[in-house]
Scaffold this motif. Structure first.
Motif, PDB file in Angstrom:
ATOM      1  N   GLU A   1       0.829  -1.324  -0.358  1.00 25.86           N
ATOM      2  CA  GLU A   1      -0.215   0.334   0.156  1.00 25.86           C
ATOM      3  C   GLU A   1       1.227   1.856  -0.253  1.00 25.86           C
ATOM      4  O   GLU A   1       0.116   1.822  -0.472  1.00 25.86           O
ATOM      5  CB  GLU A   1      -0.912  -0.031   1.110  1.00 25.86           C
ATOM      6  N   LEU A   2       1.936   1.763   0.658  1.00 28.19           N
ATOM      7  CA  LEU A   2       3.071   2.341   0.674  1.00 28.19           C
ATOM      8  C   LEU A   2       3.253   2.999  -0.938  1.00 28.19           C
ATOM      9  O   LEU A   2       3.501   3.815  -1.166  1.00 28.19           O
ATOM     10  CB  LEU A   2       4.370   2.097   1.905  1.00 28.19           C
ATOM     11  N   LEU A   3       3.483   2.051  -2.201  1.00 26.97           N
ATOM     12  CA  LEU A   3       3.884   1.662  -3.060  1.00 26.97           C
ATOM     13  C   LEU A   3       2.481   2.815  -3.872  1.00 26.97           C
ATOM     14  O   LEU A   3       2.364   3.088  -4.905  1.00 26.97           O
ATOM     15  CB  LEU A   3       4.296   0.243  -4.102  1.00 26.97           C
ATOM     16  N   GLU A   4       1.438   1.652  -3.971  1.00 26.99           N
ATOM     17  CA  GLU A   4       0.405   2.667  -4.031  1.00 26.99           C
ATOM     18  C   GLU A   4      -0.214   3.642  -3.917  1.00 26.99           C
ATOM     19  O   GLU A   4      -0.717   4.645  -5.032  1.00 26.99           O
ATOM     20  CB  GLU A   4      -0.990   2.040  -4.366  1.00 26.99           C
ATOM     21  N   LEU A   5      -0.159   4.122  -2.907  1.00 25.15           N
ATOM     22  CA  LEU A   5       0.166   6.016  -2.287  1.00 25.15           C
ATOM     23  C   LEU A   5       1.123   6.349  -3.337  1.00 25.15           C
ATOM     24  O   LEU A   5       0.826   7.361  -3.512  1.00 25.15           O
ATOM     25  CB  LEU A   5       0.117   5.745  -0.603  1.00 25.15           C
ATOM     26  N   LYS A   6       2.562   5.744  -3.367  1.00 20.74           N
ATOM     27  CA  LYS A   6       3.543   6.686  -4.052  1.00 20.74           C
ATOM     28  C   LYS A   6       2.832   7.331  -5.671  1.00 20.74           C
ATOM     29  O   LYS A   6       3.200   8.019  -6.191  1.00 20.74           O
ATOM     30  CB  LYS A   6       4.784   6.137  -4.031  1.00 20.74           C
ATOM     31  N   GLN A   7       2.505   5.996  -5.699  1.00 23.40           N
ATOM     32  CA  GLN A   7       1.724   5.977  -7.710  1.00 23.40           C
ATOM     33  C   GLN A   7       0.717   6.660  -7.735  1.00 23.40           C
ATOM     34  O   GLN A   7       1.033   7.780  -8.725  1.00 23.40           O
ATOM     35  CB  GLN A   7       1.680   5.097  -7.771  1.00 23.40           C
ATOM     36  N   ILE A   8      -0.279   6.789  -7.018  1.00 18.56           N
ATOM     37  CA  ILE A   8      -0.977   7.902  -6.636  1.00 18.56           C
ATOM     38  C   ILE A   8      -0.895   9.273  -6.346  1.00 18.56           C
ATOM     39  O   ILE A   8      -1.377  10.020  -7.381  1.00 18.56           O
ATOM     40  CB  ILE A   8      -2.398   7.763  -5.826  1.00 18.56           C
ATOM     41  N   LEU A   9      -0.051   9.576  -5.674  1.00 17.55           N
ATOM     42  CA  LEU A   9       0.468  10.844  -5.258  1.00 17.55           C
ATOM     43  C   LEU A   9       1.057  11.522  -6.595  1.00 17.55           C
ATOM     44  O   LEU A   9       0.969  12.602  -7.438  1.00 17.55           O
ATOM     45  CB  LEU A   9       1.371  10.984  -4.138  1.00 17.55           C
ATOM     46  N   GLU A  10       1.727  10.242  -7.567  1.00 17.11           N
ATOM     47  CA  GLU A  10       2.968  10.933  -8.080  1.00 17.11           C
ATOM     48  C   GLU A  10       2.191  11.551  -9.576  1.00 17.11           C
ATOM     49  O   GLU A  10       2.080  12.234 -10.615  1.00 17.11           O
ATOM     50  CB  GLU A  10       3.910  10.039  -8.484  1.00 17.11           C
ATOM     51  N   GLU A  11       1.154   9.770 -10.249  1.00 11.89           N
ATOM     52  CA  GLU A  11      -0.216  10.409 -11.505  1.00 11.89           C
ATOM     53  C   GLU A  11      -0.919  11.372 -10.794  1.00 11.89           C
ATOM     54  O   GLU A  11      -1.920  12.233 -11.933  1.00 11.89           O
ATOM     55  CB  GLU A  11      -1.655   9.541 -10.926  1.00 11.89           C
ATOM     56  N   VAL A  12      -1.110  11.662  -9.750  1.00  9.41           N
ATOM     57  CA  VAL A  12      -1.957  13.110  -9.442  1.00  9.41           C
ATOM     58  C   VAL A  12      -1.616  14.053  -9.597  1.00  9.41           C
ATOM     59  O   VAL A  12      -1.991  15.216 -10.195  1.00  9.41           O
ATOM     60  CB  VAL A  12      -2.739  13.469  -8.023  1.00  9.41           C
ATOM     61  N   GLU A  13       0.023  14.853  -9.582  1.00  8.10           N
ATOM     62  CA  GLU A  13       0.599  15.746  -9.360  1.00  8.10           C
ATOM     63  C   GLU A  13       0.966  15.615 -10.903  1.00  8.10           C
ATOM     64  O   GLU A  13       0.365  17.043 -11.245  1.00  8.10           O
ATOM     65  CB  GLU A  13       2.586  14.963  -8.834  1.00  8.10           C
ATOM     66  N   ASN A  14       1.717  14.483 -11.870  1.00  8.41           N
ATOM     67  CA  ASN A  14       1.231  15.046 -12.887  1.00  8.41           C
ATOM     68  C   ASN A  14       0.578  15.129 -13.934  1.00  8.41           C
ATOM     69  O   ASN A  14       0.716  16.616 -14.465  1.00  8.41           O
ATOM     70  CB  ASN A  14       1.820  13.946 -13.805  1.00  8.41           C
ATOM     71  N   ALA A  15      -0.637  14.544 -13.376  1.00  5.00           N
ATOM     72  CA  ALA A  15      -2.042  15.215 -13.763  1.00  5.00           C
ATOM     73  C   ALA A  15      -2.065  17.403 -13.762  1.00  5.00           C
ATOM     74  O   ALA A  15      -2.910  17.890 -14.941  1.00  5.00           O
ATOM     75  CB  ALA A  15      -3.105  14.758 -13.319  1.00  5.00           C
ATOM     76  N   ILE A  16      -1.739  17.596 -12.625  1.00  9.41           N
ATOM     77  CA  ILE A  16      -2.174  18.877 -12.444  1.00  9.41           C
ATOM     78  C   ILE A  16      -1.428  19.532 -13.068  1.00  9.41           C
ATOM     79  O   ILE A  16      -1.797  20.485 -13.494  1.00  9.41           O
ATOM     80  CB  ILE A  16      -1.834  19.147 -10.952  1.00  9.41           C
ATOM     81  N   GLU A  17       0.229  18.772 -13.267  1.00  4.69           N
ATOM     82  CA  GLU A  17       1.114  19.895 -14.065  1.00  4.69           C
ATOM     83  C   GLU A  17       0.711  19.909 -15.117  1.00  4.69           C
ATOM     84  O   GLU A  17       1.126  20.701 -15.911  1.00  4.69           O
ATOM     85  CB  GLU A  17       2.973  19.579 -13.809  1.00  4.69           C
ATOM     86  N   GLU A  18       0.655  18.885 -16.046  1.00  4.96           N
ATOM     87  CA  GLU A  18       0.692  19.095 -17.217  1.00  4.96           C
ATOM     88  C   GLU A  18      -1.189  19.497 -18.188  1.00  4.96           C
ATOM     89  O   GLU A  18      -1.098  20.282 -18.672  1.00  4.96           O
ATOM     90  CB  GLU A  18      -0.241  17.730 -17.680  1.00  4.96           C
ATOM     91  N   LEU A  19      -2.204  19.488 -16.930  1.00  6.04           N
ATOM     92  CA  LEU A  19      -3.380  20.139 -17.197  1.00  6.04           C
ATOM     93  C   LEU A  19      -4.200  21.329 -16.504  1.00  6.04           C
ATOM     94  O   LEU A  19      -4.070  21.992 -17.839  1.00  6.04           O
ATOM     95  CB  LEU A  19      -4.582  19.125 -16.904  1.00  6.04           C
ATOM     96  N   LYS A  20      -3.061  21.853 -15.925  1.00  6.89           N
ATOM     97  CA  LYS A  20      -3.110  23.445 -15.014  1.00  6.89           C
ATOM     98  C   LYS A  20      -4.878  23.786 -14.984  1.00  6.89           C
ATOM     99  O   LYS A  20      -5.420  24.675 -15.760  1.00  6.89           O
ATOM    100  CB  LYS A  20      -2.244  24.167 -16.144  1.00  6.89           C
ATOM    101  N   PRO A  21      -5.302  22.795 -14.420  1.00  5.03           N
ATOM    102  CA  PRO A  21      -7.034  23.447 -14.406  1.00  5.03           C
ATOM    103  C   PRO A  21      -7.549  24.458 -13.523  1.00  5.03           C
ATOM    104  O   PRO A  21      -6.536  24.025 -12.496  1.00  5.03           O
ATOM    105  CB  PRO A  21      -7.308  21.794 -13.426  1.00  5.03           C
ATOM    106  N   THR A  22      -8.639  24.199 -13.329  1.00  2.00           N
ATOM    107  CA  THR A  22      -8.893  25.792 -12.305  1.00  2.00           C
ATOM    108  C   THR A  22      -9.030  25.500 -11.319  1.00  2.00           C
ATOM    109  O   THR A  22      -9.284  25.896 -10.640  1.00  2.00           O
ATOM    110  CB  THR A  22     -10.213  26.806 -13.048  1.00  2.00           C
ATOM    111  N   LYS A  23      -9.818  24.145 -10.533  1.00  2.00           N
ATOM    112  CA  LYS A  23      -9.624  23.704  -9.793  1.00  2.00           C
ATOM    113  C   LYS A  23      -9.593  21.542  -9.850  1.00  2.00           C
ATOM    114  O   LYS A  23      -9.965  21.369 -11.078  1.00  2.00           O
ATOM    115  CB  LYS A  23     -11.067  24.183  -8.944  1.00  2.00           C
ATOM    116  N   VAL A  24      -9.786  21.422  -8.861  1.00  2.00           N
ATOM    117  CA  VAL A  24      -9.635  19.570  -8.804  1.00  2.00           C
ATOM    118  C   VAL A  24     -11.069  19.269  -7.544  1.00  2.00           C
ATOM    119  O   VAL A  24     -10.884  19.598  -6.675  1.00  2.00           O
ATOM    120  CB  VAL A  24      -8.670  19.293  -8.193  1.00  2.00           C
TER     121      VAL A  24
END
Length: 312
Positions: free
Chosen positions: A103-126
């Motif tokens: 689960e710690l690996l799962e948590l790290k990968q979720i964090l990275e996927e969400v961070e990458n999406a925010i950086e790429e898409l630059k949304p107005t809100k999430v």
């Protein structure tokens, strides 16, 4: 076996929020994953059948606990949706992936996927919609973090809203998705669509996703069929609109907890009613209320929750 955590990434024509929908945060809850897959197909077809359709913003669907989902288990080592504490977030961010597991690996990968999406898409809100099911029958509901934005979205999903869960459990998605962890305002909502293996749990999860899209302005109300509202309203019509957590039973390590059969979500219980046994001794409810998420599965650390209805 599902290899990729990201199930879909749909980028609309217009600017708008990023909606992240999570399924399979518990690996024995497949309804949310199936709902994401079906909503994706609907989004792909809609512009073809409806030329006026415009999606504003972006939609990402992902599996929460990928390892557990592939093994059809609630979790591998610990409950991922109880492990998203600040301490664990700080730890996995500072630790290389090859030194993490379960689960710690799962948590790290979720964090990275969400961070990458925010950086790429630059949304107005999430907005994060976390789809779940329960081991018991009897009702659908939403959980919020008590913030006005989260509560407003939850109410538009046409399901009972349960408040106070942040105090009842720790380390959930309602705790994880915030500005402190991601540097941007985030609005998390959890939706429980029914029993794990009930076919309608998928349909209700689909309705919740589409209603959420409408509420946050990603799709126009005129493009949302009434059936999505009707499905949720009809199933919730006899349930309390808003409730608050008043107590819970946490299963201790080594404790033998057995829920008495037949209890359903939102079922009324009386003070000192024998609803389960713990190490062979009857477990009595501390006060009048309604039972929520009685445990009818092998894995899990929450025996049951007790809630009380609030006035509208």
């Amino acid at each position: 076996m599902v290899k990729d955590r990201i199930l879909t990434k749909y980028i609309g024509e217009g600017k708008g929020p990023l909606l992240i929908v999570l399924g399979g945060m518990h690996g024995n809850e497949p309804a949310g994953v199936h709902a994401i897959e079906l909503v994706t197909k609907m989004l792909e077809v809609e512009p073809i059948t409806n030329p006026d359709f415009i999606y504003s913003g972006s939609f990402i669907g992902m599996i929460g606990n990928l390892q557990a989902y592939n093994k059809k288990k609630r979790f591998i080592n610990v409950d991922l949706n109880r492990s998203m504490t600040k301490e664990n977030v700080d730890y996995v961010k500072a630790t290389p992936e090859d030194l993490l597991q379960d689960e710690l690996l799962e948590l790290k990968q979720i964090l990275e996927e969400v961070e990458n999406a925010i950086e790429e898409l630059k949304p107005t809100k999430v907005i994060v919609l976390d789809l779940h099911t329960t081991s018991s029958f009897g009702g659908i509901f939403t959980l919020t973090n008590d913030r006005p934005e989260s509560l407003a979205i939850a109410k538009e999903l046409h399901a009972p809203v349960v408040l106070g869960m942040l105090n009842g459990v720790q380390g959930t998605t309602l705790h994880l998705f915030n500005k402190e962890n991601f540097g941007i305002e985030m609005i998390p909502v959890t939706f429980e669509s029914g029993q794990h293996n009930e076919q309608l749990s998928i349909n209700r999860a689909i309705a919740a996703v589409i209603n959420c899209m409408r509420t946050i302005g990603s799709v126009s109300a005129k493009h949302v069929e009434n059936q999505h509202d009707y499905l949720l309203i009809e199933y919730s019509k006899d349930l309390p609109h808003v409730s608050r957590l008043i107590s819970k039973h946490t299963i201790q390590k080594g404790e033998k907890f057995v829920m008495n059969p037949g209890y359903k979500n939102f079922q009324e219980v009386k003070k000192e009613e024998s609803i389960a046994t713990t190490d062979g001794v009857p477990l009595l409810t501390p006060e009048n209320g309604r039972i929520l998420m009685p445990l009818y599965q092998k894995q899990g650390e929450d025996g049951y929750f007790l809630i009380k209805s609030l006035k509208k």
